[in-house]
Design a protein around this motif. Structure first.
Motif, short mmCIF file in Angstrom:
data_model
loop_
_atom_site.label_atom_id
_atom_site.label_comp_id
_atom_site.label_asym_id
_atom_site.label_seq_id
_atom_site.Cartn_x
_atom_site.Cartn_y
_atom_site.Cartn_z
N GLU A 156 0.84 -1.21 0.00
CA GLU A 156 0.00 0.00 0.00
C GLU A 156 0.86 1.25 0.00
O GLU A 156 0.61 2.21 -0.75
N ASP A 157 1.91 1.25 0.81
CA ASP A 157 2.75 2.44 0.96
C ASP A 157 3.48 2.80 -0.34
O ASP A 157 3.70 3.98 -0.63
N ILE A 158 3.85 1.76 -1.10
CA ILE A 158 4.57 2.05 -2.35
C ILE A 158 3.61 2.14 -3.54
O ILE A 158 4.05 2.23 -4.69
N GLU A 159 2.30 2.10 -3.25
CA GLU A 159 1.25 2.21 -4.28
C GLU A 159 1.45 1.17 -5.38
O GLU A 159 1.42 1.46 -6.57
N PHE A 160 1.64 -0.07 -4.94
CA PHE A 160 1.95 -1.16 -5.86
C PHE A 160 0.74 -1.59 -6.70
O PHE A 160 0.88 -1.90 -7.88
N HIS A 161 -0.44 -1.58 -6.12
CA HIS A 161 -1.57 -2.28 -6.74
C HIS A 161 -2.06 -1.63 -8.03
O HIS A 161 -2.33 -2.30 -9.02
N LYS A 162 -2.22 -0.30 -8.03
CA LYS A 162 -2.62 0.43 -9.25
C LYS A 162 -3.80 -0.23 -9.96
O LYS A 162 -3.76 -0.55 -11.14
N GLY A 163 -4.86 -0.44 -9.20
CA GLY A 163 -6.09 -1.00 -9.78
C GLY A 163 -6.21 -2.50 -9.68
O GLY A 163 -7.29 -3.06 -9.90
N ARG A 164 -5.11 -3.18 -9.36
CA ARG A 164 -5.18 -4.63 -9.20
C ARG A 164 -5.76 -4.97 -7.83
O ARG A 164 -5.67 -4.18 -6.89
N SER A 165 -6.34 -6.15 -7.72
CA SER A 165 -6.99 -6.56 -6.47
C SER A 165 -5.94 -6.88 -5.40
O SER A 165 -5.16 -7.83 -5.57
N PRO A 166 -5.93 -6.13 -4.29
CA PRO A 166 -4.98 -6.44 -3.22
C PRO A 166 -5.16 -7.85 -2.67
O PRO A 166 -4.18 -8.52 -2.33
#
Length: 248
Positions: A197-207
């Motif tokens: 979350e902190d590095i904004e990894f998901h970018k629309g992908r399901s966590p």
């Protein structure tokens, strides 16, 4: 090697009589370590009646609100399931599972066999906390065993392995790091999820989907505590750099 290292974990058991029957099944094969996770009704007279003398198994059972508590201290968890689920785990027969359990116990590791609710079995999130899935090869058109029957099958296979000449893994070296247990793995997964979350990894992908896949990856690795500390350090540095980037 002691049978005390092997734990039977019953999750969300609906009928208290099944707890008693499972305790009896365990005791007849020489196992006494039971953990209960969110049982619907326990203690209960039906449990005591169907234990048929295995009262000490239930009397010493730990009762936990969540599965991570039931797995505390365990470095290997095998989930019993009658159906293939959405969680892609290695699949073992009861005999293969017994050999793997005894090999881990020979190294002094605590091991859990995890059994789900009578009607729904283990949920995907519960299976995701296991290292492999065990399927009892019943017939396809009537595949669901009673909970206590499934416990009896696994206890019997373990008893056979104890009595047989199954080669066991050598004990760990004195300088070896202990394997990371379930609670330490859960802390790592919490740290990993927060870092993503902190590095904004998901970018629309399901966590949720991403974490299930990462759980599978890291559970398969069966890391020791030193390796886990290294990973925590990497995650902490990633969080620190992400914080600096946001400030800039």
């Amino acid at each position: 090697m002691s049978s005390e290292l092997i734990r039977f974990v019953l999750v969300r058991t609906s009928h208290p009589g099944n707890i008693g029957s499972a305790a009896r099944a365990m005791r007849t094969m020489g196992f006494t370590k039971m953990a209960l996770v969110a049982p619907h009704r326990f203690p209960h007279p039906d449990a005591a009646a169907l234990a048929a003398g295995a009262d000490e198994v239930m009397g010493s059972a730990g009762v936990h609100e969540e599965l991570v508590g039931g797995l505390a201290g365990c470095s290997l968890a095998l989930g019993l399931s009658a159906r293939r689920r959405g969680v892609d785990l290695p699949e073992l027969t009861p005999r293969e599972a017994a050999e793997r359990v005894l090999a881990a116990a020979a190294r002094g590791e605590q091991v859990a066999l995890v059994f789900g609710n009578e009607r729904t079995g283990l949920e995907n999130e519960e299976l995701a906390r296991c290292h492999a899935m065990v399927r009892i090869p019943s017939v396809d058109d009537f595949s669901s065993l009673n909970l206590a029957q499934a416990v009896q099958v696994m206890a019997y296979e373990l008893r056979l392995a104890f009595l047989g000449d199954t080669p066991l893994a050598p004990p760990p070296r004195e300088d070896a790091e202990p394997p990371a247990d379930a609670q330490k793995m859960e802390r790592f997964f919490t740290h990993l999820a927060q870092t993503l979350e902190d590095i904004e990894f998901h970018k629309g992908r399901s966590p949720g989907v991403i974490m299930l896949r990462l759980r599978k990856l890291f559970q398969r690795a069966q890391m020791d505590e030193r390796e886990l500390r290294v990973l925590h350090g990497i995650l902490a540095d990633a969080q620190r750099m992400a914080g600096l980037a946001r400030k800039e």
